[in-house]
Design an enzyme around this catalytic site. Sequence first.
Site, short mmCIF file in Angstrom:
data_model
loop_
_atom_site.label_atom_id
_atom_site.label_comp_id
_atom_site.label_asym_id
_atom_site.label_seq_id
_atom_site.Cartn_x
_atom_site.Cartn_y
_atom_site.Cartn_z
N ASP A 1 -16.39 61.36 45.17
CA ASP A 1 -16.23 60.66 43.90
C ASP A 1 -17.51 60.90 43.09
O ASP A 1 -18.43 61.57 43.54
CB ASP A 1 -15.92 59.19 44.13
CG ASP A 1 -17.04 58.47 44.84
OD1 ASP A 1 -18.11 59.07 45.07
OD2 ASP A 1 -16.87 57.29 45.17
N GLY B 1 -19.61 58.61 41.83
CA GLY B 1 -20.62 57.55 41.87
C GLY B 1 -20.37 56.49 40.81
O GLY B 1 -20.93 55.40 40.88
N GLY B 2 -19.52 56.80 39.84
CA GLY B 2 -19.27 55.87 38.74
C GLY B 2 -18.72 54.54 39.21
O GLY B 2 -19.23 53.48 38.84
N PHE B 3 -17.71 54.60 40.04
CA PHE B 3 -17.07 53.37 40.47
C PHE B 3 -18.05 52.43 41.17
O PHE B 3 -18.09 51.24 40.91
CB PHE B 3 -15.88 53.68 41.40
CG PHE B 3 -15.09 52.47 41.78
CD1 PHE B 3 -14.18 51.90 40.90
CD2 PHE B 3 -15.28 51.86 43.02
CE1 PHE B 3 -13.46 50.76 41.25
CE2 PHE B 3 -14.56 50.72 43.38
CZ PHE B 3 -13.65 50.18 42.49
N ASP C 1 -17.02 58.63 35.26
CA ASP C 1 -16.21 57.85 34.33
C ASP C 1 -16.58 56.38 34.40
O ASP C 1 -17.31 55.95 35.28
CB ASP C 1 -14.72 57.99 34.68
CG ASP C 1 -14.39 57.36 36.03
OD1 ASP C 1 -15.29 57.36 36.92
OD2 ASP C 1 -13.27 56.88 36.22
N GLY D 1 -8.71 53.32 37.26
CA GLY D 1 -8.54 52.03 36.60
C GLY D 1 -7.30 51.27 36.99
O GLY D 1 -6.89 50.34 36.30
N ASP E 1 -6.55 57.80 48.61
CA ASP E 1 -7.62 57.49 49.56
C ASP E 1 -7.76 55.99 49.63
O ASP E 1 -7.45 55.27 48.66
CB ASP E 1 -8.96 58.07 49.10
CG ASP E 1 -9.57 57.23 47.97
OD1 ASP E 1 -9.12 57.37 46.82
OD2 ASP E 1 -10.46 56.41 48.25
N CYS F 1 4.14 55.23 68.51
CA CYS F 1 2.97 56.01 68.10
C CYS F 1 2.51 56.95 69.21
O CYS F 1 2.50 56.59 70.39
CB CYS F 1 1.84 55.05 67.74
SG CYS F 1 0.35 55.88 67.15
N CYS G 1 -0.61 58.42 69.15
CA CYS G 1 -2.06 58.61 69.01
C CYS G 1 -2.77 58.39 70.34
O CYS G 1 -2.21 57.86 71.29
CB CYS G 1 -2.63 57.68 67.93
SG CYS G 1 -3.02 56.01 68.49
N CYS H 1 -2.73 54.67 71.52
CA CYS H 1 -1.45 54.17 72.03
C CYS H 1 -1.00 54.86 73.31
O CYS H 1 -0.22 54.30 74.07
CB CYS H 1 -0.38 54.29 70.95
SG CYS H 1 -0.67 53.12 69.60
N HIS I 1 -6.28 54.72 65.60
CA HIS I 1 -4.85 54.42 65.46
C HIS I 1 -4.45 54.26 64.00
O HIS I 1 -3.43 54.81 63.57
CB HIS I 1 -4.48 53.15 66.23
CG HIS I 1 -3.11 52.69 65.90
ND1 HIS I 1 -1.98 53.25 66.45
CD2 HIS I 1 -2.66 51.78 65.00
CE1 HIS I 1 -0.90 52.70 65.92
NE2 HIS I 1 -1.28 51.80 65.03
#
Lengths: 374, 374
Positions: free
Chosen positions: A95, A97-99, A149, A219, A269, A307, A309, A312, A338
């Site tokens: 990203d 860094g703005g957020f 942004d 946003g 994400d 599952c 994984c 599990c 998991h």
Amino acid sequence: MTDAVTYELLHKDRSTGARRGRITTPHGTIETPVFMPVGTQATVKAMRPEQVAELGAEIILSNTYHLYLRPGSDVIREAGGLHKFMNWNRPILTDSGGFQVFSLADLRDITEEGVGFRSYLDGSKHMFTPEKSMAVQEDLGSDIIMAFDECAPYPADREYVKNSLERTTRWLERCKKAHKNVEKQSLFGIMQGGMYDDLRKQSAREIVDLDLPGYAIGGLSVGEPKELMLEVLDKCVGYLPDSKPRYLMGVGTPDYLFEGVERGLDMFDCVLPTRIARNGTALTAHGAVNIKNAKFERDFTPLDHECGCYTCTHYSRAYLRHVFKSNEIISSMLLSNHNLYFLVQTMRKIREAIENDRFAEYKEEFYGKYYGHL
Amino acid sequence: MTDAVTYELLHKDRSTGARRGRITTPHGTIETPVFMPVGTQATVKAMRPEQVAELGAEIILSNTYHLYLRPGSDVIREAGGLHKFMNWNRPILTDSGGFQVFSLADLRDITEEGVGFRSYLDGSKHMFTPEKSMAVQEDLGSDIIMAFDECAPYPADREYVKNSLERTTRWLERCKKAHKNVEKQSLFGIMQGGMYDDLRKQSAREIVDLDLPGYAIGGLSVGEPKELMLEVLDKCVGYLPDSKPRYLMGVGTPDYLFEGVERGLDMFDCVLPTRIARNGTALTAHGAVNIKNAKFERDFTPLDHECGCYTCTHYSRAYLRHVFKSNEIISSMLLSNHNLYFLVQTMRKIREAIENDRFAEYKEEFYGKYYGHL
């Protein structure tokens, strides 16, 4: 000159806006729609990178703000870039860094030039500008870099949002100008405009005019009601070109993944799967499960029967409850593994459903089990 | 009726007391001398069990006291035993709970019958007796179970130590009587006697008379000077039979491993490697290293140039420093892995040295690098 990152639209679902695509980057391809695990501080929390790859993740997100402050993007540049530093050889998106500057910094000062802020670590003063964000992300060497942004808060009045989005466009122009390394990294623009349809349209038109390799919708999921978010999202997607990947930032609960995919979004994400893992919550086919629950004390069955994984297939609910209650690190390791597997594999099933023109059916099946249980 | 655990003496070093042996258990063989990683609460902290096996560990130690209190040994019995519960299929040794009852419990009450104590978790009242310790360890299903003993404090007067060791012998007789499952688990006796040579001799004679599959030396490394400990150890070993494995309890710093092996000890355990890992300290061929050190900020070389572990082959000192300072879980994961690898592989090299009648030379080489650096 070829863009570092390109998008290919493979198939559109017959009855919804969902679409199957493929993003090609200098570190490999990404099948879309995709869920991106978050590795804020150059680590997906409690996971070895090989384990993140093994569970099927094709790209991770990392945070420019955190890495700029610690260890410093110059350190990562000297290390040979973020991929090498953190031992992750697949694609990385960072990203801008703005957020974080807006959401984490106590003291900040927005001007046309950029944003001044104080470090959350030691109070030291810093300034992020579009040019600085590009330089830092160039140090990191991520495949996809995001524009600097302003993510307007919710609620915010029309005047504020309009000024903010127009500045965000001007910042994007500066980002594009500052970004030199186009064959190794690709810059994605971010649409703003709050909850105002005409402002969303204006923002989209302005950023699409810059002809970038990808676009994000920013946003949203900032505190507004879910219905409002979906209403805005419904319109936003149409303002973006079909030929470029669309990224819905910071969104990753199962329902938002389905709603986003249904509307034609490609990338997502969220810190949710690893964060709730550390609090003892697991995502399963039958809904969220709190592993602390006393009923699991002698439950020797897997966390999620459906599952495959590592967690599990090797541990019982009784064991997971025990290590959580004992504050053992393996608890975070196993539940993070998991939860990431669950979201990454759910997205794989979504992709298969789209290929077979049955996204709507799969969504209904998933919701029936996941939410029917709660 | 065959003992579950047997020992074979393979080779004696030409010039020291060091010896190469092999212990056979229901869950596999253990080459000795051996370092046993500790998995107190049914997990070797910050490690997946497969990783513990990969780094070369052939046996782990787990703690009866902790598992009895949480999740309860009945839970582990119902799970199918500790091996299955924690996903570790190699040998396990459990202590008796005695040491923790004496060292952790605030309120305790020693009688001939056993020890009453309060839980460190919730203050509830409990009683450990030799019979209870055997029953709990039978629930756990460990391969090697330890006798319930009193580890006398240091300093302690002769009268106290004599009474204590004689009670420990009587408790051992009760342990042997209570222990039924001899084909699946083997009971090791524990020599006590503090720093008094005649009492050590008395204790050894009494426990060896019971003809057990193995013997431990307890009551050392409890605060006495190192010279005194080594002096006592020098004599203790001679009181134990050559035909049985000898275990030096709770000892695991590199120097004590070498000193113990040199005197004919076969088994060692210590929480040190994982505990100091969580505090940012690494054991390397050139001594202990504090990863927090500012000089590592831009050090892109491995933690230990001579090490082949996962951590050293995939990460730099700069990365390890960054994730430690950022409080990331992967810091504990990577440093624990390295420290365990270091001790387990050092022990492997010790075994090779003994096989080649050059233990003394290897010890000198190791000390020269490890301590020369400090």
